[in-house]
Motif scaffolding. Structure first.
Motif, PDB file in Angstrom:
ATOM      1  N   SER A  35       0.944  -1.162  -0.137  1.00  0.00           N
ATOM      2  CA  SER A  35      -0.069   0.197  -0.065  1.00  0.00           C
ATOM      3  C   SER A  35       0.828   1.219   0.577  1.00  0.00           C
ATOM      4  O   SER A  35       2.174   1.745   0.566  1.00  0.00           O
ATOM      5  CB  SER A  35      -0.792   0.031   1.475  1.00  0.00           C
ATOM      6  OG  SER A  35      -0.044  -0.210   2.908  1.00  0.00           O
ATOM      7  N   ALA A  36       0.147   2.372  -0.395  1.00  0.00           N
ATOM      8  CA  ALA A  36       1.415   3.146  -1.153  1.00  0.00           C
ATOM      9  C   ALA A  36       0.468   4.437  -0.381  1.00  0.00           C
ATOM     10  O   ALA A  36      -1.304   4.325  -0.839  1.00  0.00           O
ATOM     11  CB  ALA A  36       1.550   3.314  -1.723  1.00  0.00           C
ATOM     12  N   LEU A  37       0.332   6.142   0.039  1.00  0.00           N
ATOM     13  CA  LEU A  37      -0.406   7.064  -0.181  1.00  0.00           C
ATOM     14  C   LEU A  37      -1.127   7.431  -1.299  1.00  0.00           C
ATOM     15  O   LEU A  37      -0.213   7.623  -2.309  1.00  0.00           O
ATOM     16  CB  LEU A  37      -0.188   8.023   0.726  1.00  0.00           C
ATOM     17  CG  LEU A  37       0.359   7.826   1.882  1.00  0.00           C
ATOM     18  CD1 LEU A  37       1.192   9.260   2.473  1.00  0.00           C
ATOM     19  CD2 LEU A  37      -0.515   7.631   3.124  1.00  0.00           C
ATOM     20  N   LEU A  38      -1.667   7.763  -1.840  1.00  0.00           N
ATOM     21  CA  LEU A  38      -2.366   8.106  -3.199  1.00  0.00           C
ATOM     22  C   LEU A  38      -2.080   9.641  -3.332  1.00  0.00           C
ATOM     23  O   LEU A  38      -1.401   9.931  -4.497  1.00  0.00           O
ATOM     24  CB  LEU A  38      -4.124   8.841  -3.096  1.00  0.00           C
ATOM     25  CG  LEU A  38      -5.097   8.843  -4.255  1.00  0.00           C
ATOM     26  CD1 LEU A  38      -4.631   7.911  -5.570  1.00  0.00           C
ATOM     27  CD2 LEU A  38      -6.360   9.353  -4.275  1.00  0.00           C
ATOM     28  N   GLU A  46       1.928  10.502 -10.670  1.00  0.00           N
ATOM     29  CA  GLU A  46       2.713   8.970 -11.786  1.00  0.00           C
ATOM     30  C   GLU A  46       1.103   8.321 -11.437  1.00  0.00           C
ATOM     31  O   GLU A  46       0.611   8.649 -10.734  1.00  0.00           O
ATOM     32  CB  GLU A  46       3.143   8.908 -10.510  1.00  0.00           C
ATOM     33  CG  GLU A  46       3.921   6.795 -10.775  1.00  0.00           C
ATOM     34  CD  GLU A  46       4.593   5.815  -9.994  1.00  0.00           C
ATOM     35  OE1 GLU A  46       4.693   4.895  -9.687  1.00  0.00           O
ATOM     36  OE2 GLU A  46       5.107   6.712  -9.025  1.00  0.00           O
ATOM     37  N   PRO A  47       0.980   7.367 -13.433  1.00  0.00           N
ATOM     38  CA  PRO A  47      -0.612   6.467 -13.302  1.00  0.00           C
ATOM     39  C   PRO A  47      -0.513   5.842 -11.870  1.00  0.00           C
ATOM     40  O   PRO A  47       0.710   5.171 -11.415  1.00  0.00           O
ATOM     41  CB  PRO A  47      -0.294   6.673 -14.654  1.00  0.00           C
ATOM     42  CG  PRO A  47       1.062   6.238 -15.062  1.00  0.00           C
ATOM     43  CD  PRO A  47       1.920   7.362 -14.073  1.00  0.00           C
ATOM     44  N   LEU A  48      -1.303   5.444 -11.977  1.00  0.00           N
ATOM     45  CA  LEU A  48      -1.947   4.281 -10.533  1.00  0.00           C
ATOM     46  C   LEU A  48      -1.663   3.350 -11.677  1.00  0.00           C
ATOM     47  O   LEU A  48      -1.735   2.824 -12.430  1.00  0.00           O
ATOM     48  CB  LEU A  48      -3.370   4.566 -10.366  1.00  0.00           C
ATOM     49  CG  LEU A  48      -3.950   5.228  -8.981  1.00  0.00           C
ATOM     50  CD1 LEU A  48      -5.119   5.219  -8.993  1.00  0.00           C
ATOM     51  CD2 LEU A  48      -3.094   5.417  -7.972  1.00  0.00           C
ATOM     52  N   PRO A  49      -1.107   1.844 -10.610  1.00  0.00           N
ATOM     53  CA  PRO A  49      -1.523   0.939 -11.152  1.00  0.00           C
ATOM     54  C   PRO A  49      -2.543   0.598 -11.362  1.00  0.00           C
ATOM     55  O   PRO A  49      -3.546   1.066 -11.218  1.00  0.00           O
ATOM     56  CB  PRO A  49      -0.857  -0.373  -9.955  1.00  0.00           C
ATOM     57  CG  PRO A  49      -0.173   0.656  -9.184  1.00  0.00           C
ATOM     58  CD  PRO A  49      -0.852   2.622  -9.568  1.00  0.00           C
ATOM     59  N   VAL A  50      -2.635  -0.680 -12.838  1.00  0.00           N
ATOM     60  CA  VAL A  50      -3.484  -1.077 -13.231  1.00  0.00           C
ATOM     61  C   VAL A  50      -3.590  -3.241 -13.011  1.00  0.00           C
ATOM     62  O   VAL A  50      -2.450  -3.385 -13.348  1.00  0.00           O
ATOM     63  CB  VAL A  50      -3.471  -1.104 -14.595  1.00  0.00           C
ATOM     64  CG1 VAL A  50      -4.199  -1.798 -15.920  1.00  0.00           C
ATOM     65  CG2 VAL A  50      -3.218   0.794 -14.783  1.00  0.00           C
ATOM     66  N   ASP A  72      -4.643  -6.532  -8.507  1.00  0.00           N
ATOM     67  CA  ASP A  72      -5.999  -6.120  -8.156  1.00  0.00           C
ATOM     68  C   ASP A  72      -5.446  -4.692  -7.313  1.00  0.00           C
ATOM     69  O   ASP A  72      -4.589  -4.919  -7.010  1.00  0.00           O
ATOM     70  CB  ASP A  72      -6.776  -6.756  -7.114  1.00  0.00           C
ATOM     71  CG  ASP A  72      -7.999  -5.765  -6.798  1.00  0.00           C
ATOM     72  OD1 ASP A  72      -8.918  -5.981  -7.664  1.00  0.00           O
ATOM     73  OD2 ASP A  72      -8.146  -5.396  -5.781  1.00  0.00           O
ATOM     74  N   VAL A  73      -6.353  -3.272  -8.322  1.00  0.00           N
ATOM     75  CA  VAL A  73      -6.160  -2.344  -7.291  1.00  0.00           C
ATOM     76  C   VAL A  73      -6.617  -1.482  -6.998  1.00  0.00           C
ATOM     77  O   VAL A  73      -8.125  -1.602  -7.610  1.00  0.00           O
ATOM     78  CB  VAL A  73      -4.851  -1.219  -8.612  1.00  0.00           C
ATOM     79  CG1 VAL A  73      -4.523   0.259  -7.734  1.00  0.00           C
ATOM     80  CG2 VAL A  73      -4.195  -2.441  -8.901  1.00  0.00           C
ATOM     81  N   SER A  74      -7.017  -1.816  -5.443  1.00  0.00           N
ATOM     82  CA  SER A  74      -7.673  -0.352  -4.964  1.00  0.00           C
ATOM     83  C   SER A  74      -7.693   0.880  -4.563  1.00  0.00           C
ATOM     84  O   SER A  74      -6.669   0.911  -3.731  1.00  0.00           O
ATOM     85  CB  SER A  74      -9.509  -1.680  -4.284  1.00  0.00           C
ATOM     86  OG  SER A  74      -7.974  -1.837  -3.063  1.00  0.00           O
ATOM     87  N   ILE A  75      -8.095   1.786  -3.480  1.00  0.00           N
ATOM     88  CA  ILE A  75      -8.137   3.057  -3.556  1.00  0.00           C
ATOM     89  C   ILE A  75      -9.299   3.300  -1.432  1.00  0.00           C
ATOM     90  O   ILE A  75     -10.343   2.639  -2.023  1.00  0.00           O
ATOM     91  CB  ILE A  75      -8.574   4.038  -3.769  1.00  0.00           C
ATOM     92  CG1 ILE A  75      -8.156   5.037  -5.180  1.00  0.00           C
ATOM     93  CG2 ILE A  75      -8.316   4.897  -3.046  1.00  0.00           C
ATOM     94  CD1 ILE A  75      -7.860   5.917  -5.991  1.00  0.00           C
ATOM     95  N   MET A  76      -8.722   2.982  -0.950  1.00  0.00           N
ATOM     96  CA  MET A  76      -9.347   2.886   0.241  1.00  0.00           C
ATOM     97  C   MET A  76      -9.049   3.929   1.232  1.00  0.00           C
ATOM     98  O   MET A  76      -8.264   4.161   1.297  1.00  0.00           O
ATOM     99  CB  MET A  76      -9.577   1.285   0.920  1.00  0.00           C
ATOM    100  CG  MET A  76      -8.074   0.831   1.824  1.00  0.00           C
ATOM    101  SD  MET A  76      -7.557   0.314   3.079  1.00  0.00           S
ATOM    102  CE  MET A  76      -6.789   0.219   3.631  1.00  0.00           C
ATOM    103  N   VAL A 128      -3.898   3.369  -1.815  1.00  0.00           N
ATOM    104  CA  VAL A 128      -3.892   2.425  -2.616  1.00  0.00           C
ATOM    105  C   VAL A 128      -3.286   1.563  -2.179  1.00  0.00           C
ATOM    106  O   VAL A 128      -2.014   1.480  -2.140  1.00  0.00           O
ATOM    107  CB  VAL A 128      -2.982   3.374  -4.407  1.00  0.00           C
ATOM    108  CG1 VAL A 128      -2.578   2.234  -5.375  1.00  0.00           C
ATOM    109  CG2 VAL A 128      -3.476   5.071  -4.556  1.00  0.00           C
ATOM    110  N   VAL A 129      -4.405   0.408  -2.675  1.00  0.00           N
ATOM    111  CA  VAL A 129      -3.410  -0.985  -2.374  1.00  0.00           C
ATOM    112  C   VAL A 129      -3.303  -2.258  -3.793  1.00  0.00           C
ATOM    113  O   VAL A 129      -4.382  -1.592  -4.677  1.00  0.00           O
ATOM    114  CB  VAL A 129      -4.718  -1.646  -1.741  1.00  0.00           C
ATOM    115  CG1 VAL A 129      -4.874  -3.392  -0.694  1.00  0.00           C
ATOM    116  CG2 VAL A 129      -4.993  -1.066  -0.247  1.00  0.00           C
TER     117      VAL A 129
END
Length: 140
Positions: A35-38, A46-50, A72-76, A128-129
């Protein structure tokens, strides 16, 4: 240029003992999420991973370790972290509360000072997870 040099780098934690431990956990199959901070992605534009993306996991000395597939990539919200995530991070966290304490300490120490825009960590901070798997490893 070899295949691994064409892939986006996948770097865990800070180089040194922390990264070495995290890479070992990935290779042992214990770590399947990170996980990383959005705000980090936004700050670095930087674009989010896909999901489906292949990345080159990089070791502490900048060496290629393995090809990792993002599953999988999600934002929580930070406050929504659960025990499943804590266990999938593969760092021995007993609970989401343990995970959050360790991650907040890391982010305060190593990430927040580098951000151009100040950020307050609280339950609503977006994270971002990434869930992933080792897709290929040299010599295997």
């Amino acid at each position: 240029m070899n295949e691994s040099e064409k892939l986006k780098p996948f770097e865990l934690g800070s180089p040194g003992p922390m990264r070495d431990q995290l890479v070992s956990a990935v290779l042992a199959g214990k770590k399947v999420a990170t996980s990383a901070l959005l705000a980090q992605y936004e700050d670095e534009q930087e674009p989010l991973p896909v999901a489906g993306e292949l990345c080159a996991m990089i070791g502490s000395r900048g060496e290629f370790i393995a090809t990792v597939e993002i599953v999988d990539v999600s934002i929580m919200k930070l406050g929504d972290a659960d025990d499943r995530l804590a266990h999938e991070e593969g760092e021995g966290f007993e609970s989401a509360a343990d995970w959050r304490l360790a991650h907040e300490a890391f982010w305060r120490r190593d990430v927040l000072p580098e951000l151009r825009q100040p950020l307050v960590l609280d339950a609503d901070t977006e994270v971002v997870v990434e869930r992933f798997r080792v897709a290929d490893r040299p010599g295997r």
